[in-house]
Design a protein around this motif. Structure first.
Motif, mmCIF file in Angstrom:
data_model
loop_
_atom_site.group_PDB
_atom_site.id
_atom_site.type_symbol
_atom_site.label_atom_id
_atom_site.label_comp_id
_atom_site.label_asym_id
_atom_site.label_seq_id
_atom_site.Cartn_x
_atom_site.Cartn_y
_atom_site.Cartn_z
ATOM 1 N N GLY A 66 118.502 24.847 92.146
ATOM 2 C CA GLY A 66 118.121 25.912 91.248
ATOM 3 C C GLY A 66 117.484 27.114 91.919
ATOM 4 N N ARG A 67 117.231 27.029 93.213
ATOM 5 C CA ARG A 67 116.608 28.144 93.929
ATOM 6 C C ARG A 67 117.677 29.100 94.458
ATOM 7 N NH1 ARG A 67 113.906 23.407 95.538
ATOM 8 N NH2 ARG A 67 111.948 23.219 94.355
ATOM 9 N N ARG A 68 117.246 30.240 94.948
ATOM 10 C CA ARG A 68 118.214 31.270 95.358
ATOM 11 C C ARG A 68 118.726 31.056 96.783
ATOM 12 N NH1 ARG A 68 117.691 37.871 94.932
ATOM 13 N NH2 ARG A 68 119.938 38.262 95.158
ATOM 14 N N GLN A 69 117.906 30.478 97.652
ATOM 15 C CA GLN A 69 118.298 30.315 99.043
ATOM 16 C C GLN A 69 118.325 28.846 99.437
ATOM 17 O OE1 GLN A 69 117.164 34.211 101.464
ATOM 18 N NE2 GLN A 69 115.378 32.941 101.105
ATOM 19 N N LEU A 70 119.125 28.552 100.463
ATOM 20 C CA LEU A 70 119.289 27.183 100.936
ATOM 21 C C LEU A 70 119.411 27.191 102.449
ATOM 22 C CD1 LEU A 70 120.009 24.112 100.449
ATOM 23 C CD2 LEU A 70 122.412 24.870 100.367
ATOM 24 N N ILE A 71 118.692 26.280 103.106
ATOM 25 C CA ILE A 71 118.827 26.045 104.543
ATOM 26 C C ILE A 71 119.296 24.617 104.720
ATOM 27 C CG2 ILE A 71 117.656 25.953 106.777
ATOM 28 C CD1 ILE A 71 115.588 27.929 105.595
ATOM 29 N N ASN A 156 122.178 26.149 109.031
ATOM 30 C CA ASN A 156 122.937 27.164 108.313
ATOM 31 C C ASN A 156 122.111 27.661 107.135
ATOM 32 O OD1 ASN A 156 125.952 27.656 109.083
ATOM 33 N ND2 ASN A 156 125.594 25.467 109.468
ATOM 34 N N ALA A 157 122.092 28.984 106.946
ATOM 35 C CA ALA A 157 121.368 29.581 105.829
ATOM 36 C C ALA A 157 122.363 30.122 104.809
ATOM 37 C CB ALA A 157 120.455 30.696 106.317
ATOM 38 N N PHE A 158 122.055 29.904 103.536
ATOM 39 C CA PHE A 158 122.921 30.343 102.444
ATOM 40 C C PHE A 158 122.083 31.052 101.388
ATOM 41 C CE2 PHE A 158 124.730 26.506 104.276
ATOM 42 C CZ PHE A 158 126.078 26.810 104.431
ATOM 43 N N ILE A 159 122.766 31.849 100.573
ATOM 44 C CA ILE A 159 122.137 32.472 99.403
ATOM 45 C C ILE A 159 123.149 32.394 98.268
ATOM 46 C CG2 ILE A 159 122.964 34.839 99.808
ATOM 47 C CD1 ILE A 159 120.103 35.776 99.005
ATOM 48 N N VAL A 165 128.221 31.216 96.209
ATOM 49 C CA VAL A 165 127.418 30.917 97.397
ATOM 50 C C VAL A 165 127.935 31.720 98.588
ATOM 51 C CG1 VAL A 165 126.720 29.105 99.012
ATOM 52 C CG2 VAL A 165 126.879 28.602 96.557
ATOM 53 N N TYR A 166 127.002 32.227 99.394
ATOM 54 C CA TYR A 166 127.341 32.971 100.601
ATOM 55 C C TYR A 166 126.602 32.376 101.808
ATOM 56 C CZ TYR A 166 128.777 36.450 97.142
ATOM 57 O OH TYR A 166 129.356 37.084 96.085
ATOM 58 N N ARG A 167 127.297 32.321 102.922
ATOM 59 C CA ARG A 167 126.649 31.948 104.186
ATOM 60 C C ARG A 167 126.077 33.219 104.799
ATOM 61 N NH1 ARG A 167 129.599 29.894 109.741
ATOM 62 N NH2 ARG A 167 127.882 28.645 110.608
ATOM 63 N N THR A 168 124.802 33.155 105.217
ATOM 64 C CA THR A 168 124.138 34.369 105.691
ATOM 65 C C THR A 168 123.729 34.312 107.153
ATOM 66 O OG1 THR A 168 121.953 33.588 104.939
ATOM 67 C CG2 THR A 168 123.280 34.882 103.377
ATOM 68 N N TYR A 169 123.444 33.111 107.695
ATOM 69 C CA TYR A 169 123.044 33.044 109.108
ATOM 70 C C TYR A 169 123.201 31.622 109.633
ATOM 71 C CZ TYR A 169 121.010 34.976 113.312
ATOM 72 O OH TYR A 169 120.845 35.424 114.593
ATOM 73 N N PHE A 170 123.132 31.494 110.959
ATOM 74 C CA PHE A 170 123.313 30.202 111.623
ATOM 75 C C PHE A 170 122.575 30.212 112.953
ATOM 76 C CE2 PHE A 170 126.121 27.745 114.652
ATOM 77 C CZ PHE A 170 125.728 26.483 114.217
ATOM 78 N N VAL A 171 121.825 29.147 113.229
ATOM 79 C CA VAL A 171 121.189 28.967 114.542
ATOM 80 C C VAL A 171 121.443 27.540 115.009
ATOM 81 C CG1 VAL A 171 119.393 30.706 114.208
ATOM 82 C CG2 VAL A 171 118.944 28.352 113.536
ATOM 83 N N THR A 182 107.154 26.929 108.341
ATOM 84 C CA THR A 182 107.570 27.716 107.185
ATOM 85 C C THR A 182 108.069 29.094 107.588
ATOM 86 O OG1 THR A 182 105.989 26.542 105.771
ATOM 87 C CG2 THR A 182 106.794 28.676 104.977
ATOM 88 N N TRP A 183 107.331 29.765 108.487
ATOM 89 C CA TRP A 183 107.707 31.128 108.867
ATOM 90 C C TRP A 183 109.039 31.152 109.606
ATOM 91 C CZ3 TRP A 183 104.890 33.306 105.664
ATOM 92 C CH2 TRP A 183 103.525 33.038 105.518
ATOM 93 N N ALA A 184 109.266 30.193 110.494
ATOM 94 C CA ALA A 184 110.519 30.155 111.245
ATOM 95 C C ALA A 184 111.707 29.959 110.312
ATOM 96 C CB ALA A 184 110.472 29.045 112.294
ATOM 97 N N TYR A 185 111.556 29.097 109.324
ATOM 98 C CA TYR A 185 112.635 28.899 108.357
ATOM 99 C C TYR A 185 112.913 30.184 107.583
ATOM 100 C CZ TYR A 185 112.657 23.786 108.878
ATOM 101 O OH TYR A 185 112.787 22.510 109.362
ATOM 102 N N LEU A 186 111.859 30.803 107.058
ATOM 103 C CA LEU A 186 112.062 31.997 106.250
ATOM 104 C C LEU A 186 112.655 33.140 107.060
ATOM 105 C CD1 LEU A 186 108.817 31.986 104.060
ATOM 106 C CD2 LEU A 186 111.142 31.377 103.351
ATOM 107 N N ASP A 187 112.325 33.210 108.343
ATOM 108 C CA ASP A 187 112.825 34.298 109.183
ATOM 109 C C ASP A 187 114.336 34.245 109.403
ATOM 110 O OD1 ASP A 187 110.410 35.570 109.438
ATOM 111 O OD2 ASP A 187 109.935 34.756 111.418
ATOM 112 N N ILE A 188 114.977 33.100 109.166
ATOM 113 C CA ILE A 188 116.440 33.048 109.332
ATOM 114 C C ILE A 188 117.166 33.238 108.007
ATOM 115 C CG2 ILE A 188 116.240 31.548 111.357
ATOM 116 C CD1 ILE A 188 117.464 29.285 109.562
ATOM 117 N N THR A 189 116.422 33.420 106.926
ATOM 118 C CA THR A 189 117.063 33.582 105.617
ATOM 119 C C THR A 189 117.378 35.044 105.333
ATOM 120 O OG1 THR A 189 114.976 33.838 104.391
ATOM 121 C CG2 THR A 189 115.801 31.580 104.734
ATOM 122 N N ALA A 190 118.252 35.258 104.380
ATOM 123 C CA ALA A 190 118.658 36.619 104.016
ATOM 124 C C ALA A 190 117.509 37.430 103.436
ATOM 125 C CB ALA A 190 119.808 36.563 103.014
#
Length: 221
Positions: A66-71, A156-159, A165-171, A182-190
């Protein structure tokens, strides 16, 4: 072991301040890189991926909870890999041990999940043994191949926009070393940390630092 010289407290403080200049340069560079991530193009995910969860089959969209972003972290707890079925690979286990309380990610409209190919019964047993609490799902199709994690771990980060659904980043590789906080996770999100000091595109959700920070059992309040 050849150790550094022993100096006075004043000399030590001068050396620390010299190094601090470089550390602040690195921090600013890291923030600038995160700002570029927030401007990365998105790629639409159209395949109907299916995962097995504790309560049965779920889709990639369901993983958002139900949230907007997914890692999604691809861990290697797979039949025939490493010390199966006793434990995941050592590197993936180290990553799992570093995961911060996910309530803080959830408060930023972001869900973190782990996925692997082990069956749910083995995942539940292993999570109980290792005291891991993050959601962990079983891949049933080519999600790993399509997202660069069939042979190596990675995030993989999605929004999502509605049900799209869209893929936005990958590390992956050494990029995974810094993950867990927490900060490292959020920094890879859209959407990033979603704080007012960040350089984000116009209209992105933002709130002042500290305003949303909370105890992990009090975010709902």
């Amino acid at each position: 072991m050849k150790t550094p010289p022993v100096v006075s407290a004043e000399e030590w403080e001068a050396e620390r301040r010299n190094l601090l200049v470089q550390e602040k340069e690195l921090t600013r560079a890291r923030d600038a890189l995160a700002a570029k991530r927030r401007r990365m193009p998105w790629v639409r995910v159209d395949k109907p991926y299916v995962f097995e969860g504790p309560d049965g089959e779920v889709s990639l969209l369901d993983l958002f909870a139900g949230r907007r972003q997914l890692i999604v972290y691809r861990a290697f707890f797979d039949p025939g890999v490493g010390d199966w079925p006793h434990r995941p690979c050592a590197g993936c286990s180290l990553v799992a041990d570093q995961v911060a309380h996910t309530a803080h990610l959830n408060a930023r409209d972001t869900t973190l999940v782990f996925v692997s190919r082990g069956p749910q019964a083995e995942i539940a047993r292993m999570k109980d043994r290792m005291d891991w609490t993050m959601p962990w799902y079983t891949m049933t199709d080519g999600f790993d191949v399509d997202h660069g994690v069939d042979e190596w771990h990675g995030h993989n980060a999605f929004i999502r926009e509605g049900d799209t659904v869209y893929r936005t980043y990958f590390v992956n590789g050494r990029g995974d070393e810094v993950m867990g906080g927490t900060w490292a996770y959020l920094d890879i999100t859209a959407l990033g940390r979603q704080e007012t000091w960040e350089d984000s595109p116009e209209g992105y959700p933002q709130s002042p630092p500290y305003q949303w920070w909370n105890w992990h059992d009090s975010h709902d309040s």
